[in-house]
Scaffold this active site. Sequence first.
Site, PDB file in Angstrom:
ATOM      1  N   ASP A  15     -26.220   4.154  80.122  1.00 59.06           N
ATOM      2  CA  ASP A  15     -26.867   5.423  79.771  1.00 59.06           C
ATOM      3  C   ASP A  15     -27.596   5.896  81.026  1.00 59.06           C
ATOM      4  OD1 ASP A  15     -27.968   7.557  78.197  1.00 59.06           O
ATOM      5  OD2 ASP A  15     -29.818   6.433  77.978  1.00 59.06           O
ATOM      6  N   SER A  16     -28.107   7.120  80.964  1.00 54.78           N
ATOM      7  CA  SER A  16     -28.896   7.629  82.077  1.00 54.78           C
ATOM      8  C   SER A  16     -30.232   6.890  82.198  1.00 54.78           C
ATOM      9  CB  SER A  16     -29.165   9.115  81.871  1.00 54.78           C
ATOM     10  OG  SER A  16     -29.781   9.313  80.617  1.00 54.78           O
ATOM     11  N   CYS A  78     -24.366   7.202  75.970  1.00 54.15           N
ATOM     12  CA  CYS A  78     -25.043   8.439  76.355  1.00 54.15           C
ATOM     13  C   CYS A  78     -24.197   9.574  75.796  1.00 54.15           C
ATOM     14  CB  CYS A  78     -25.109   8.506  77.877  1.00 54.15           C
ATOM     15  SG  CYS A  78     -25.725  10.087  78.498  1.00 54.15           S
ATOM     16  N   GLU A 158     -38.773   8.398  77.208  1.00 53.92           N
ATOM     17  CA  GLU A 158     -38.869   7.635  78.459  1.00 53.92           C
ATOM     18  C   GLU A 158     -40.325   7.292  78.788  1.00 53.92           C
ATOM     19  OE1 GLU A 158     -36.682   6.455  80.954  1.00 53.92           O
ATOM     20  OE2 GLU A 158     -34.944   6.908  79.720  1.00 53.92           O
ATOM     21  N   HIS A 192     -31.625   8.655  73.214  1.00 56.97           N
ATOM     22  CA  HIS A 192     -33.074   8.469  73.326  1.00 56.97           C
ATOM     23  C   HIS A 192     -33.800   8.770  72.014  1.00 56.97           C
ATOM     24  CE1 HIS A 192     -32.348   8.485  77.663  1.00 56.97           C
ATOM     25  NE2 HIS A 192     -33.597   8.111  77.839  1.00 56.97           N
TER      26      HIS A 192
HETATM   27  N1  DGL Z   1     -29.488   9.479  76.430  1.00 52.71           N
HETATM   28  C1  DGL Z   1     -28.692  10.565  76.869  1.00 52.71           C
HETATM   29  C2  DGL Z   1     -27.858  11.137  75.748  1.00 52.71           C
HETATM   30  O1  DGL Z   1     -27.550  10.427  74.795  1.00 52.71           O
HETATM   31  C3  DGL Z   1     -29.331  11.713  77.571  1.00 52.71           C
HETATM   32  C4  DGL Z   1     -30.626  11.681  78.251  1.00 52.71           C
HETATM   33  C5  DGL Z   1     -30.576  12.498  79.526  1.00 52.71           C
HETATM   34  O2  DGL Z   1     -30.740  13.735  79.483  1.00 52.71           O
HETATM   35  O3  DGL Z   1     -30.312  11.865  80.546  1.00 52.71           O
HETATM   36  O4  DGL Z   1     -27.476  12.290  75.793  1.00 52.71           O
END
Ligand code: DGL
Length: 273
Positions: A15-16, A78, A158, A192
């Site tokens: 993930d990011s 993600c 975060e 998230h």
């Molecule tokens: N966790 C990521 C998702 O599921 C995105 C968070 C980000 O914007 O990096 O889209």
Amino acid sequence: MTHDIQSELPIGVFDSGVGGLTVLKAIREALPAENLIYLGDTARLPYGTKSPASIERYATQAAAKLQAQGIKLLVVACNTASAVALDALREAMAPLRVVGVVEPGAAAAARAQPGGRHLVLATEATVRLGAYRKAIAACDPQAVVREHACEMLVSLAEEGWSHGDIARAIVQRYLDESDGHNPDTIILGCTHFPLLRDTIQDVADEGVILVDSASTTADVVREALRADGMLRGGGEPGSLRLLATDGATRFARVGGQFLGHDLSYSDVELVDL
Ligand code: DGL
């Protein structure tokens, strides 16, 4: 490589940031014997506000890093990377199996409320592509879907500020903006957002069902490994390696909240992509 050796390889998850740990946790619960390796691209978070070209480049580099460690399956934990880059990742990683989170999330919503009125909370990039609208239409054409970008919820998660007045006020503002849709289901279309589940449930109208893709993705992973004869057997619990591209201390602090147990910065290896 024989199937016995391959089944010992870890499942790669990325993930990011720390959000994908919600998916990793569900995989760990469903498949406790599996070895897991997680990469959070914290140096380049958020992905959700970036252009499709940047998201695809970042996702491909993160996936390649995990592939180089030796993995038997890749989970794109993600929604943003799944929405933008799943086809490109499948092509780049072939013959490795690549599982995204949007389709499992859409299937979970369609199952929770057939023909439902779904409100999807997601990042700007996921909303821009209409990823959930298309995925839900494919499994439930009667469903009515509205997608709403809630980028600030990524920062709250975060930061570890998922509860309290500030989180409530921001969630309230986003839900007010999508007023008039009267959803019966809210889809947490960003990995998230499950960390904000209690706050969102609290602010949403009574009776609204919250859905995320974590456990359905874990089911997809189990079925894929079973079909390929690559489930890891034995009663031994699997191992977990955590990688991040920046901020091991922050990753450990917030990641512990996602996983439900304490982590120390020494549990997190910093890597360059
Ligand atoms: N966790 C990521 C998702 O599921 C995105 C968070 C980000 O914007 O990096 O889209």
